[in-house]
Scaffold this active site. Structure first.
Site, PDB file in Angstrom:
ATOM      1  N   CYS A  48       0.844  -1.368   0.189  1.00 48.02           N
ATOM      2  CA  CYS A  48      -0.124  -0.122  -0.020  1.00 48.02           C
ATOM      3  C   CYS A  48       0.866   1.119   0.085  1.00 48.02           C
ATOM      4  CB  CYS A  48      -0.986  -0.020   1.159  1.00 48.02           C
ATOM      5  SG  CYS A  48      -0.165  -0.202   2.941  1.00 48.02           S
ATOM      6  N   GLU A 223     -13.383  -1.205  12.175  1.00 46.36           N
ATOM      7  CA  GLU A 223     -11.939  -1.207  11.589  1.00 46.36           C
ATOM      8  C   GLU A 223     -10.647  -1.350  12.613  1.00 46.36           C
ATOM      9  OE1 GLU A 223      -8.781  -1.994   8.900  1.00 46.36           O
ATOM     10  OE2 GLU A 223     -11.003  -2.217   8.863  1.00 46.36           O
TER      11      GLU A 223
END
Length: 459
Positions: A48, A223
């Site tokens: 990422c 999350e």
């Protein structure tokens, strides 16, 4: 070394461009195959935060030096040509770098002008230094994070599967992995937790040691709690209970955490008072405006547990867990602020440790480069000996042909062969001594002269 790295990371390119340049899934296999056209091996690291191509560019094919028996003016011309050859080799590497850049732009259907300002390029030992810094976590967004080394190892395995890892590139990879391990073992750059999820997991290991027998209660499946649950469960916790308002999200987290040796249970949030007593570790991050775990509920749970210790981690703002619970014996309560204070101190410790790590990286790169040169010089010696053997063999065959002539004088032919062999074998060191003398390199001159003298003395 011919090693180059071309890529973008979180420091050079915005996330939108990093997303467009990402190479994942089948893209990696296709890319490795296409890179074979203009590299001698490649590894693609795409996360990422970065997309990088590590590659060996092809060796420039230079004609071997000829004319060992030429007069000095001609030999000087050859020396000059060799200097030009070095410049040509550097230009060839630059040309291969441009090919890789252009290929990357075409592969991702972007223009080179669009991506080139964000690309960085490192060559030779600079590329080696960069690779080691990345593998050791010194180039990561979170200083010292360990995941990148595993990501690089997976990238190397993909390259091996696609037969894109040449012997020389494989040797470099082995050196990088060994050096990165030393950096992490010999410095404190990765010793302290610097994220909330890692800090929470660290607390678990400090309080409990028999984790397979422990139960983790996850209150809310958002999350942040997903990250915490993943890290704590990854330590080896034997049972996980998930309490959540939305059953679909709870089941998704359960599927993510499920392992053959782990019990996973999903309960409604309303069942929290009943299951609290079963939990050794509680991680809560609901986003609720009301307290979900109060003092009365906790005291009741402790009594049911016969006052076995509990670790409670409250990552919610506003808080999910009544702060007065911290005064209860046998309960370890940490809020998000508590963890942030721990992290702040750990980040500073990592920054200080990074100074030692960077110094060690520099030393290790010098050692790796020296080992590469020793490895490479063996091949150079083999090539030099092979060329010398060919020259001697050619002279010998010419002399044998002359001996077979009727009017040949064996004595004259042997004298001529001896002279030509001497000139052939002494040409290279003689030229090197003249070059050192012309350039005023007394250190090199003394080294060559003393080396030849020792060789003649049979040392």
């Amino acid at each position: 070394m011919r090693l180059v790295v071309i890529g973008v990371n979180h420091k050079t390119a915005p996330v939108a461009l990093r997303e467009r340049l990402a190479l994942v899934g089948d893209d990696v296999n296709i890319a490795l195959k296409q890179l074979e056209r203009f590299t001698d091996g490649s590894v693609i690291v795409s996360t990422c935060n970065r997309t990088e191509i590590y590659a060996l560019v092809p060796q420039l094919s230079l004609a071997p030096e000829s004319g060992a028996h030429l007069a000095e003016p001609q030999a000087a011309t050859i020396a000059s040509n060799n200097a030009v050859a070095v410049q040509t080799a550097s230009a060839a590497i630059s040309a291969h770098i441009l090919k890789i850049k252009t290929w990357l732009a075409d592969f991702k259907q972007l223009s080179l002008d669009e991506i080139d300002p964000y690309l960085y390029v490192h060559r030779d030992t600079h590329a080696l230094t960069h690779w080691l810094r990345v593998a050791a976590g010194l180039d990561s967004m979170i200083l010292g994070e360990p995941q990148i080394l595993g990501q690089i190892k997976r990238s190397v395995h993909l390259a091996q599967d696609q037969k894109a890892l040449s012997n020389q590139l494989g040797w470099i990879v082995d050196q990088v992995f060994a050096a990165a391990k030393r950096v992490r073992n010999e410095t404190q750059v990765g010793a302290q937790a610097v994220s909330l999820s890692y800090a929470a997991a660290k607390l678990v290991t400090q309080i409990f040691d028999d984790l397979p027998s422990r139960t983790l209660l996850v209150v809310a499946a958002g999350e942040m709690n997903r990250l915490v649950a993943t890290h704590i469960a990854g330590l080896g916790v034997g049972r996980v209970i998930i309490c959540n308002r939305n059953p679909e999200r709870a089941e998704a987290l359960a599927a993510e955490l499920r392992r053959p040796d782990r019990i996973i249970e999903v309960r409604a949030l309303q069942e929290l008072p009943q299951v609290l007593s079963e939990a050794d570790i509680v991680s809560s991050c609901s986003g609720s405006m009301d307290v979900l775990i109060d003092k009365t509920m906790t005291l009741r749970a402790l009594k049911s547990r016969r006052y076995q210790p509990m670790l409670m981690i409250d990552l919610a703002v506003p808080r999910d867990i009544d702060s007065t619970i911290s005064r209860i014996d046998d309960v370890y309560l940490y809020s998000v602020d508590d963890l942030q204070h721990v992290i702040a101190g750990n980040i500073e410790q990592r920054r200080q440790a990074a100074v030692d790590a960077e110094l060690l990286v520099s030393q290790l790169v010098v050692e790796m480069d020296r080992r590469f040169q020793v490895r490479q010089v063996g091949k150079d010696i083999q090539q030099y000996r092979a060329r010398t053997h060919d020259q001697v063999d050619k002279l010998l065959h010419e002399s044998i042909a002359k001996l077979q002539q009727d009017n040949a004088s064996p004595e004259d032919i042997l004298i001529e062969l001896s002279r030509r062999l001497t000139q052939t074998l002494t040409h290279a060191p003689s030229k090197l001594m003249r070059k050192a003398a012309r350039e005023g390199d007394n250190e090199l001159l003394d080294f060559v002269v003393s080396g030849l003298q020792e060789a003649h003395r049979g040392r």
